[in-house]
Design an enzyme around this catalytic site. Structure first.
Site, PDB file in Angstrom:
ATOM      1  N   GLY A  59      28.337  57.069  15.261  1.00  0.00           N
ATOM      2  CA  GLY A  59      28.038  56.071  16.281  1.00  0.00           C
ATOM      3  C   GLY A  59      26.934  55.112  15.856  1.00  0.00           C
ATOM      4  O   GLY A  59      26.575  54.213  16.612  1.00  0.00           O
ATOM      5  N   HIS A  60      26.409  55.326  14.636  1.00  0.00           N
ATOM      6  CA  HIS A  60      25.331  54.466  14.128  1.00  0.00           C
ATOM      7  C   HIS A  60      25.796  53.614  12.942  1.00  0.00           C
ATOM      8  O   HIS A  60      24.964  53.095  12.195  1.00  0.00           O
ATOM      9  CB  HIS A  60      24.139  55.318  13.690  1.00  0.00           C
ATOM     10  CG  HIS A  60      23.644  56.271  14.725  1.00  0.00           C
ATOM     11  ND1 HIS A  60      23.235  55.843  15.970  1.00  0.00           N
ATOM     12  CD2 HIS A  60      23.516  57.614  14.721  1.00  0.00           C
ATOM     13  CE1 HIS A  60      22.850  56.906  16.687  1.00  0.00           C
ATOM     14  NE2 HIS A  60      23.025  57.989  15.948  1.00  0.00           N
TER      15      HIS A  60
ATOM     16  N   GLY B  93      24.685  62.155  13.548  1.00  0.00           N
ATOM     17  CA  GLY B  93      25.757  61.906  14.497  1.00  0.00           C
ATOM     18  C   GLY B  93      26.467  60.610  14.183  1.00  0.00           C
ATOM     19  O   GLY B  93      25.874  59.669  13.659  1.00  0.00           O
TER      20      GLY B  93
ATOM     21  N   ASP C 175      19.330  67.595  14.162  1.00  0.00           N
ATOM     22  CA  ASP C 175      19.459  67.218  12.748  1.00  0.00           C
ATOM     23  C   ASP C 175      18.474  67.994  11.888  1.00  0.00           C
ATOM     24  O   ASP C 175      18.820  68.510  10.817  1.00  0.00           O
ATOM     25  CB  ASP C 175      19.211  65.713  12.568  1.00  0.00           C
ATOM     26  CG  ASP C 175      20.288  64.864  13.208  1.00  0.00           C
ATOM     27  OD1 ASP C 175      20.258  64.698  14.437  1.00  0.00           O
ATOM     28  OD2 ASP C 175      21.181  64.378  12.488  1.00  0.00           O
TER      29      ASP C 175
ATOM     30  N   LYS D  27      16.969  62.145   9.842  1.00  0.00           N
ATOM     31  CA  LYS D  27      16.290  61.436  10.933  1.00  0.00           C
ATOM     32  C   LYS D  27      15.701  62.479  11.889  1.00  0.00           C
ATOM     33  O   LYS D  27      16.311  63.525  12.155  1.00  0.00           O
ATOM     34  CB  LYS D  27      17.282  60.528  11.683  1.00  0.00           C
ATOM     35  CG  LYS D  27      17.922  59.475  10.773  1.00  0.00           C
ATOM     36  CD  LYS D  27      18.690  58.391  11.525  1.00  0.00           C
ATOM     37  CE  LYS D  27      19.806  58.881  12.416  1.00  0.00           C
ATOM     38  NZ  LYS D  27      20.841  59.669  11.733  1.00  0.00           N
TER      39      LYS D  27
ATOM     40  N   HIS E  45      20.346  56.523  20.704  1.00  0.00           N
ATOM     41  CA  HIS E  45      21.351  57.251  21.487  1.00  0.00           C
ATOM     42  C   HIS E  45      21.241  56.860  22.959  1.00  0.00           C
ATOM     43  O   HIS E  45      21.761  57.552  23.831  1.00  0.00           O
ATOM     44  CB  HIS E  45      21.159  58.758  21.356  1.00  0.00           C
ATOM     45  CG  HIS E  45      20.993  59.221  19.950  1.00  0.00           C
ATOM     46  ND1 HIS E  45      19.761  59.354  19.359  1.00  0.00           N
ATOM     47  CD2 HIS E  45      21.912  59.546  19.018  1.00  0.00           C
ATOM     48  CE1 HIS E  45      19.932  59.759  18.103  1.00  0.00           C
ATOM     49  NE2 HIS E  45      21.208  59.882  17.877  1.00  0.00           N
TER      50      HIS E  45
END
Lengths: 332, 332
Positions: free
Chosen positions: A55-56, A53, A109, A104, A219
């Site tokens: 945002g990291h 995702g 995922d 991860k 998250h």
């Protein structure tokens, strides 16, 4: 919600446009949301693919380049990329020696990378090996995860396995190094504030002004416990002790990462790093290499995480090998 | 106030302890609060010294190392270091060819660096040249400044002048390059939130949830105006247009930095960078090099700044020269 974005719907596409504009040594497949090297590695070498995702950042797109990943698939914010992206990226990066998928440990995922690998096997015959990172000692299961979550060790793994691939090890050997890093790395994080997912428009969780979340996920998943705010020395103790209880780090050189979660300035990360080192020194643990900065983040969350990797001569040598990515560059 | 610190009084000392622990290629003089290279440059080369208030990390301490600064003096949070620190650091870094002092244009910094240079001349005879950076187009005078404030161009100047010193140019020539960078660089920033100085314990200013501060300073000084929150494209326009009105950037290669102010995650910086590039492309401005990340910050302030430098072949070549600092490393 105060964010430098155009709209929640376009954040991913707009940020990929920025990556493409800023980094001429990268290419972006905007349709498939894949970041890959402008110049592929030499034929016959193992390729590394990761993704997850958005945002990291800089994980994973910021680690594409010489010495680390060959490509990264970007999902929507905090959402796994799709199997089709993994299939397409696997085809893009394979140089005839197979592809290591670095995943991860989050349910979406793992499932999507698995299907992607099956599609690749069925359609192309490209050899794929998989490593699933599950280094977060905070909790055994979580909102999006069966088993431990994959967090900071992913950064160290992408660096070290990337170096193993660059020097020409075969797929089984690169996968073995990656597996060894995962087995030897442990992490734990703390949040002072929630993050805010753009499409939600409000903080993921509510954290009172006088509390922090020990063991938070990247998250915003719940951690071990809510506790009163404390000074850096006490926060460091609450992060490092569970890590040291989980694995014996004595008798080997370690690599220590003090990672910011996105909203915490560098000066605080250095304050935390000093406290972590005091604890490790007192525990008789040898720190051979250090990394302080924002490497695996949770949007605008204020907080940090600690990752400790029990290394050996081979892992240290691979750690020291050249790397040239936007998120991690090495000395010259 | 939610910060990863032990106490407001110890932030600077604690963070310097972290810097020393994390970076074996640096040394920290804790008494004088000076960060310097563990291995000095070759004798006969010009040395570069900068410094300023703490809270802008990685500036300046993160830019000490091969290809950039020889030392940085750290003041208290948002407070100039003292003349004694500049004197001591000048003695530490001089390799017989003189020292360039790089000073951001704030009244305290300018005064203290000036006294430091006078002390050095009187006590040691070390030749000192000075460049004062004043690149912020937002306002002509400000809370702590007569004239324009020194902001993002400082980063580019330390890189480029550092390369000129490494290749053996003399003090006058290195100072001339630095002056040229200052004259050719312009910046402007925006805040979505205030920063919080630890000793104050509360935000420096109050910014309503639906407003932003255009032209903010890196200490939270007021900018040009408060305006309603807007999308990234509109924010980019409000930052870039005043820069382009101030200097003609056409007909030369430019270096563009999209800098985070400390509390803004990388994904938003890339969104902003994409919008800045659209404006520059439409204006017929050639972008030769890009830098996206946190380089000159304002503690935990959410926001960003844009810096554009009108370069030439010599400046680009110096920009591309090797650099190895914790805050800025180059490709291999």
């Amino acid at each position: 919600m105060k964010k430098l974005i155009n709209s929640p719907e376009t954040v991913l596409a707009d940020s990929l446009a920025g990556v493409a504009a800023a980094h001429p040594d990268l290419r972006v497949d905007h349709a498939n949301r894949i970041i890959f090297r402008a110049t592929p590695k030499a034929a016959g070498k193992v390729a590394l693919l990761s993704g997850g995702g958005t945002g990291h950042e800089p994980l994973h797109g910021g680690f594409v380049g010489e010495g680390m990943l060959d490509a990264a698939c970007a999902g929507a914010i905090f959402t796994s990329p799709t199997p089709d992206q993994m299939l397409e990226a696997t085809k893009v990066v394979d140089r005839g020696a197979g592809v290591l998928h670095i995943v991860k440990n989050y349910t979406g995922d793992v499932m999507n990378f698995e299907i992607g690998a099956e599609l690749a096997a069925a359609e192309t015959g490209i050899k794929v090996a998989v490593v699933v990172v599950n280094d977060d000692v905070a909790v055994e299961d979580s909102s999006f995860t069966a088993g431990r979550r994959g967090v900071g060790t992913t950064v160290l793994l992408e660096k070290i396995a990337g170096a193993a691939a660059e020097e020409g090890r075969d797929l089984a050997a690169v996968a073995a190094v990656a597996q060894k890093v995962n087995e030897s790395g442990r992490s734990m994080g703390v949040a002072l504030t929630s993050c805010t997912v753009p499409s939600a428009g409000k903080p993921t969780f509510v954290l009172p002004d006088d509390e922090m979340e020990i063991g938070v996920g990247i998250h915003g998943e719940p951690g071990r416990r809510r506790v009163p705010l404390a000074g850096a020395a006490e926060v460091a103790r609450q992060l490092v002790e569970p890590i040291l209880s989980d694995l014996d780090f004595t008798g080997a050189p370690t690599i220590v990462m003090l990672n910011g979660l996105g909203g915490t300035p560098l000066i605080e990360l250095y304050v935390m790093y000093a406290e972590v080192r005091k604890i490790l020194d007192a525990a008789g643990i040898t720190v051979a290499r250090s990394l302080v900065g924002n490497y695996i983040t949770a949007l605008d969350m204020a907080g940090c995480s600690v990752t400790i990797l029990k290394a050996d001569d081979d892992l240290l040598r691979l750690w020291d090998a050249p790397v040239n990515t936007s998120g991690l560059r090495w000395g010259i």
